[in-house]
Design an enzyme around this catalytic site. Structure first.
Site, PDB file in Angstrom:
ATOM      1  N   LYS A 229      10.474  -4.711  -5.970  1.00 47.47           N
ATOM      2  CA  LYS A 229       9.997  -5.710  -6.927  1.00 47.47           C
ATOM      3  C   LYS A 229      10.877  -5.787  -8.173  1.00 47.47           C
ATOM      4  O   LYS A 229      11.641  -4.868  -8.472  1.00 47.47           O
ATOM      5  CB  LYS A 229       8.526  -5.438  -7.283  1.00 47.47           C
ATOM      6  CG  LYS A 229       7.609  -5.921  -6.139  1.00 47.47           C
ATOM      7  CD  LYS A 229       6.143  -5.797  -6.418  1.00 47.47           C
ATOM      8  CE  LYS A 229       5.366  -6.366  -5.220  1.00 47.47           C
ATOM      9  NZ  LYS A 229       3.919  -6.110  -5.313  1.00 47.47           N
ATOM     10  N   ARG A 264       2.911  -0.139   0.499  1.00 48.83           N
ATOM     11  CA  ARG A 264       3.331  -1.349   1.213  1.00 48.83           C
ATOM     12  C   ARG A 264       4.823  -1.523   0.971  1.00 48.83           C
ATOM     13  O   ARG A 264       5.241  -1.724  -0.170  1.00 48.83           O
ATOM     14  CB  ARG A 264       2.537  -2.539   0.679  1.00 48.83           C
ATOM     15  CG  ARG A 264       2.843  -3.869   1.345  1.00 48.83           C
ATOM     16  CD  ARG A 264       1.982  -4.972   0.735  1.00 48.83           C
ATOM     17  NE  ARG A 264       2.289  -6.276   1.283  1.00 48.83           N
ATOM     18  CZ  ARG A 264       3.301  -7.035   0.874  1.00 48.83           C
ATOM     19  NH1 ARG A 264       4.114  -6.617  -0.065  1.00 48.83           N
ATOM     20  NH2 ARG A 264       3.505  -8.209   1.436  1.00 48.83           N
TER      21      ARG A 264
HETATM   22  C1  7PJ Z   1       1.679  -7.107  -2.599  1.00 46.93           C
HETATM   23  C2  7PJ Z   1       0.965  -7.732  -1.568  1.00 46.93           C
HETATM   24  C3  7PJ Z   1       1.136  -5.907  -3.175  1.00 46.93           C
HETATM   25  C4  7PJ Z   1      -0.686  -6.136  -1.618  1.00 46.93           C
HETATM   26  C5  7PJ Z   1       2.748  -8.863  -2.009  1.00 46.93           C
HETATM   27  C6  7PJ Z   1       6.121  -8.701  -2.558  1.00 46.93           C
HETATM   28  C7  7PJ Z   1       5.197  -9.742  -3.043  1.00 46.93           C
HETATM   29  N1  7PJ Z   1      -0.199  -7.251  -1.076  1.00 46.93           N
HETATM   30  N2  7PJ Z   1       1.656  -8.847  -1.211  1.00 46.93           N
HETATM   31  N3  7PJ Z   1      -0.045  -5.475  -2.636  1.00 46.93           N
HETATM   32  N4  7PJ Z   1       2.793  -7.824  -2.845  1.00 46.93           N
HETATM   33  N5  7PJ Z   1      -1.839  -5.636  -1.162  1.00 46.93           N
HETATM   34  O1  7PJ Z   1       6.011  -8.139  -1.494  1.00 46.93           O
HETATM   35  O2  7PJ Z   1       7.071  -8.455  -3.340  1.00 46.93           O
HETATM   36  O3  7PJ Z   1       1.676  -5.298  -4.104  1.00 46.93           O
HETATM   37  S1  7PJ Z   1       3.909 -10.150  -1.897  1.00 46.93           S
END
Ligand code: 7PJ
Length: 286
Positions: A229, A264
């Site tokens: 990020k 994640r």
């Molecule tokens: C997240 C997400 C996160 C959860 C994205 C990216 C943006 N879902 N979906 N947590 N981020 N639960 O992957 O940079 O931090 S999309």
């Protein structure tokens, strides 16, 4: 009422695993405009190949999403989102026995994904954008990740503000947990996520990681998504996404040390090693 498709064994397996050691969730974006792997996995076969590779690399669950939520991104229609994700979910389910979460804010997309064999709804709006989402999760007996966001992906980075970022996130979790429970989602089916980067400044993101332990008070699994990020890029002197691997590794280790139960990530092979190593230091089952 069709509720037969959701693999209850996946729900049970994940619920046990996440209380035992760090769960690694591999990101599979099926979008033409994602900031990191944008467009590259748009084609079905390529997406499925990447899914199988993440399974080989040790992913415990795959998070499949068809709508980009990067700051300023434009929403996609339900039809387009379904066209992107359903064939991938179906193909992955045919080829490997891996739990799948559907990354969506739309109840109809979640419902079709759960019917196709996903076992979890990962909703970046914390059940907030679509009033039917909580009921769908309840109806299918699915797991649900309630993520914190301030605003919407279109506006969230314009001027993020909190009195106290961690306390404000806690208050939001309390509200959304009540909403979920009113809709019939059992509390044991819910994971919480502070939503790194979703309506947060660099300082907010760093403070959340520093104080993450406070969010364990809910007694629910904590999922944290820092992978590549922009706050990492900023801290390291404006590094582009493809040079944020080490910064990601640092944040994954810190998140786990401070109470995260799941991470994640894009880089499954590398972050499985980071998670195993950190779990070992914590004396957690590997
Ligand atoms: C997240 C997400 C996160 C959860 C994205 C990216 C943006 N879902 N979906 N947590 N981020 N639960 O992957 O940079 O931090 S999309």
């Amino acid at each position: 009422m069709e509720t037969g498709a959701i693999p209850l064994n996946h729900v049970q397996h994940l619920q046990q695993l996440v209380r035992q050691r760090t769960v690694v969730m591999g990101i599979l974006n099926v979008t033409p405009d994602s900031f990191y792997d944008g467009g590259r996995y748009a084609r079905l076969e390529v997406a499925v190949q990447r899914a199988l590779q993440m399974v080989e690399e040790g992913a415990d669950i795959l998070d499949i999403g068809g709508e980009s939520t990067r700051p300023g991104s434009q929403p996609v229609s339900e039809e387009e989102e379904l066209r992107r994700v359903l064939p991938v979910i179906e193909a992955v389910r045919e080829q490997v026995d891996i739990p799948i979460s559907i990354d969506t804010t739309k109840s109809r997309v979640a419902e079709r994904a759960l019917q196709a064999g996903a076992c979890m709804a990962n909703d970046i709006s914390g059940l907030g954008f679509d009033p039917r989402m909580a009921r769908v999760v309840a109806q299918y007996g699915a797991l649900c990740c309630i993520m914190h966001i301030q605003g919407t992906p279109q506006t969230m980075q314009q001027n993020p503000h909190y009195d106290d970022v961690v306390r404000d996130i806690s208050g939001y979790f309390e509200e959304r947990l009540a909403l979920a429970e009113r809709a019939g989602v059992p509390r044991e089916h819910i994971w919480l996520d502070p939503g790194i980067g979703f309506g947060k400044t660099v300082e907010h993101n760093l403070e959340i990681l520093r104080r993450l332990r406070e969010l364990t008070a809910f007694g629910l699994p904590l999922l944290v998504g820092t992978s590549r990020k922009s706050f990492i890029g900023r801290v390291l002197g404006d590094l582009p996404p493809e040079q944020r691997l080490e910064g990601t590794a640092a944040t994954v280790a810190i998140a786990i040390m401070n109470g995260a139960n799941a991470v994640r990530v894009h880089d499954v092979k590398e972050m499985v090693r980071v998670a195993r190593m950190t779990d070992a230091v914590l004396g957690r089952d590997g």
